[in-house]
Write a protein that holds these residues in place. Structure first.
Motif, PDB file in Angstrom:
ATOM      1  N   TRP A   1       0.861  -1.188   0.000  1.00 24.38           N
ATOM      2  CA  TRP A   1       0.000   0.000   0.000  1.00 24.38           C
ATOM      3  C   TRP A   1       0.895   1.234   0.000  1.00 24.38           C
ATOM      4  O   TRP A   1       1.754   1.378   0.878  1.00 24.38           O
ATOM      5  CB  TRP A   1      -0.909   0.010   1.220  1.00 24.38           C
TER       6      TRP A   1
ATOM      7  N   GLY B   1      -2.370   3.974  -3.438  1.00 26.31           N
ATOM      8  CA  GLY B   1      -3.220   2.889  -2.985  1.00 26.31           C
ATOM      9  C   GLY B   1      -2.473   1.570  -3.086  1.00 26.31           C
ATOM     10  O   GLY B   1      -1.243   1.527  -3.019  1.00 26.31           O
TER      11      GLY B   1
ATOM     12  N   ALA C   1      -5.518   2.617   6.700  1.00 23.72           N
ATOM     13  CA  ALA C   1      -4.699   1.852   5.756  1.00 23.72           C
ATOM     14  C   ALA C   1      -3.287   1.607   6.263  1.00 23.72           C
ATOM     15  O   ALA C   1      -2.485   0.986   5.580  1.00 23.72           O
ATOM     16  CB  ALA C   1      -4.640   2.581   4.414  1.00 23.72           C
TER      17      ALA C   1
ATOM     18  N   THR D   1      -8.616  -0.122  -5.613  1.00 21.74           N
ATOM     19  CA  THR D   1      -8.198   0.564  -4.390  1.00 21.74           C
ATOM     20  C   THR D   1      -8.007   2.034  -4.685  1.00 21.74           C
ATOM     21  O   THR D   1      -7.901   2.460  -5.831  1.00 21.74           O
ATOM     22  CB  THR D   1      -6.874  -0.003  -3.842  1.00 21.74           C
ATOM     23  N   GLU D   2      -7.952   2.843  -3.638  1.00 21.01           N
ATOM     24  CA  GLU D   2      -7.714   4.271  -3.804  1.00 21.01           C
ATOM     25  C   GLU D   2      -6.639   4.716  -2.838  1.00 21.01           C
ATOM     26  O   GLU D   2      -6.355   4.037  -1.851  1.00 21.01           O
ATOM     27  CB  GLU D   2      -8.990   5.069  -3.571  1.00 21.01           C
ATOM     28  N   PRO D   3      -5.996   5.834  -3.066  1.00 22.70           N
ATOM     29  CA  PRO D   3      -4.905   6.286  -2.210  1.00 22.70           C
ATOM     30  C   PRO D   3      -5.339   6.487  -0.771  1.00 22.70           C
ATOM     31  O   PRO D   3      -6.470   6.863  -0.494  1.00 22.70           O
ATOM     32  CB  PRO D   3      -4.474   7.615  -2.847  1.00 22.70           C
TER      33      PRO D   3
END
Length: 430
Positions: free
Chosen positions: A277, A282, A332, A301-303
């Motif tokens: 990650w 992301g 995260a 996924t996203e940042p």
């Protein structure tokens, strides 16, 4: 003599004996808490006050426990300065030798890694522990060109009794910091030192020029490295479906596909092949490349720190005099990034103003000039790419849902000592 401040040009026009007497009197009166006949230079006065707060004895010697030979060699191999030693040496060592001085190169902690110059001055330097492996940061040796340049990130000249420690009063030195041109991280200091009789005010400009020449060489070396990586990555990226970026081992971008261009991707220290990650991208699949990595962004996924609220806490650590960091944590995970001097200033100012600052406000805060918005916007663009989703704009600010903690040094004067920003120097928020 009125109580204006000393300056090097004025000092250089005086008889050497008269100048030495004046400097001794200024130092003695200032350290005793009395008003001197003329005020010390601002950078010297600030350094003396730092030494007084540390409780450093001005009558102490300059002895130091030297680095072991294996540790010295390890530090030499580990620093980028090793790549430009030929430039530093050819630019200054011969001049130092001819002028009865020596050239010294230290790491970012003030440890002397190399020295060259006049043999007899080298022997004299051993008497004050100005030798390879010795510690010359301010907390170890008091006010001196190496240590004060490290503390302020600016070139400085220290002459005779401007040194805090009395055993250095027969010496003169001029030093300039050398920064990594990619991110302005401090690499170390270039210094020329010699007996006080060798003092010349132009030495500071010369040392500064050679330091900038070394930085230019490092910049060109980096450009060449990125170009080689781009040549390798370009055909691979042409075949990649979706979003991907090729970076060098430090995260500097060589090529991208499906993503907005960015200068650098923040990478974990122990990066390897597999899934990881990354705060600005992301979840990614990491694959090795010659001289770097291929980062394939997984589409579902996203940042971290985006609209999902993955980032919940930011810690801005400004407690150390030369190394500042920002740590982000949330759902995260967590990560930490070392900051350049300018980015440390900007994040500190934003932390002081939770309602936000416009580009003009920040220009006023940092430069004292509200018209310098282009420079501010360029720097803030770089900061926001590093802190994806953590910072908002219009105005610039930390997102409301994120808790921000600023860790300051114990004494206000030690807060970002390199900074000339009016808002920082005014002690806002202290």
């Amino acid at each position: 003599m009125n109580n204006t401040r000393l300056d090097m040009k004025r000092l250089s026009t005086m008889d050497a004996v008269q100048a030495a007497r004046l400097l001794h009197r200024v130092r003695d009166e200032t350290l005793a808490g009395r008003t001197p006949p003329i005020a010390p230079r601002a950078e010297i006065d600030a350094s003396w006050r730092r030494m007084a707060r540390l409780g450093l004895d001005p009558d102490r010697g300059t002895s130091s426990v030297l680095l072991r030979r294996d540790e010295l060699e390890h530090r030499r191999r580990s620093t980028l300065l090793a790549e430009v030693m030929q430039t530093l040496s050819s630019g200054l060592a011969g001049i130092a030798d001819a002028s009865l001085q020596i050239m010294v190169v230290t790491d970012e902690h003030g440890r002397i890694l190399w020295r060259e110059g006049h043999p007899s001055v080298m022997r004299q330097a051993n008497g004050i522990c100005l030798e390879e492996g010795a510690a010359w940061a301010e907390h170890a040796t008091g006010t001196n060109a190496v240590g004060t340049a490290l503390a302020t990130h600016r070139a400085v000249q220290v002459h005779s009794a401007e040194h805090y420690v009395q055993s250095l009063h027969n010496w003169t030195c001029a030093a300039a910091p050398v920064h990594d041109p990619r991110d302005q991280r401090l690499l170390g200091v270039l210094d020329v030192s010699g007996p006080a009789s060798t003092f010349h005010p132009s030495m500071l400009a010369l040392v500064g020029s050679v330091a900038r020449l070394a930085e230019a060489e490092l910049r060109e070396r980096h450009r060449s490295t990125i170009e080689r990586l781009r040549a390798v990555a370009a055909p691979i990226l042409c075949r990649v479906g979706g979003r991907a970026v090729a970076v060098d081992v430090h995260g500097w971008t060589a090529a991208v596909t499906g993503l907005a261009p960015t200068d650098r991707i923040t990478l974990p220290k122990a990066l390897g092949a597999g899934r990881v990650w990354l705060p600005s991208l992301g979840m990614c699949t990491v694959e090795p490349l010659p001289g770097g990595w291929l980062l394939r962004v997984e589409e579902d996924t996203e940042p971290a720190g985006g609209e999902s609220g993955a980032a919940s806490r930011v810690v801005l650590d400004l407690t150390r005099p030369r190394r500042w960091t920002v740590a982000v944590s949330g759902a995260a995970g967590s990560w930490q990034q070392e900051l350049s001097p300018r980015h440390a200033e900007l994040l500190y100012l934003l932390a002081l103003h939770p309602d936000g600052r416009t580009a003009a406000d920040l220009a006023e805060d940092v430069f004292g000039d509200r018209t310098r918005t282009v420079t501010v916007r360029a720097e803030m663009s770089r900061v926001r790419r590093t802190l994806a989703g953590v910072l908002a704009h219009r105005p610039y600010r930390f997102r409301e849902e994120i808790a921000v903690e600023v860790r300051r040094p114990e004494h206000p004067d030690d807060l970002l000592p390199h900074s000339t920003a009016p808002a920082v120097r005014a002690g806002i928020g202290v």
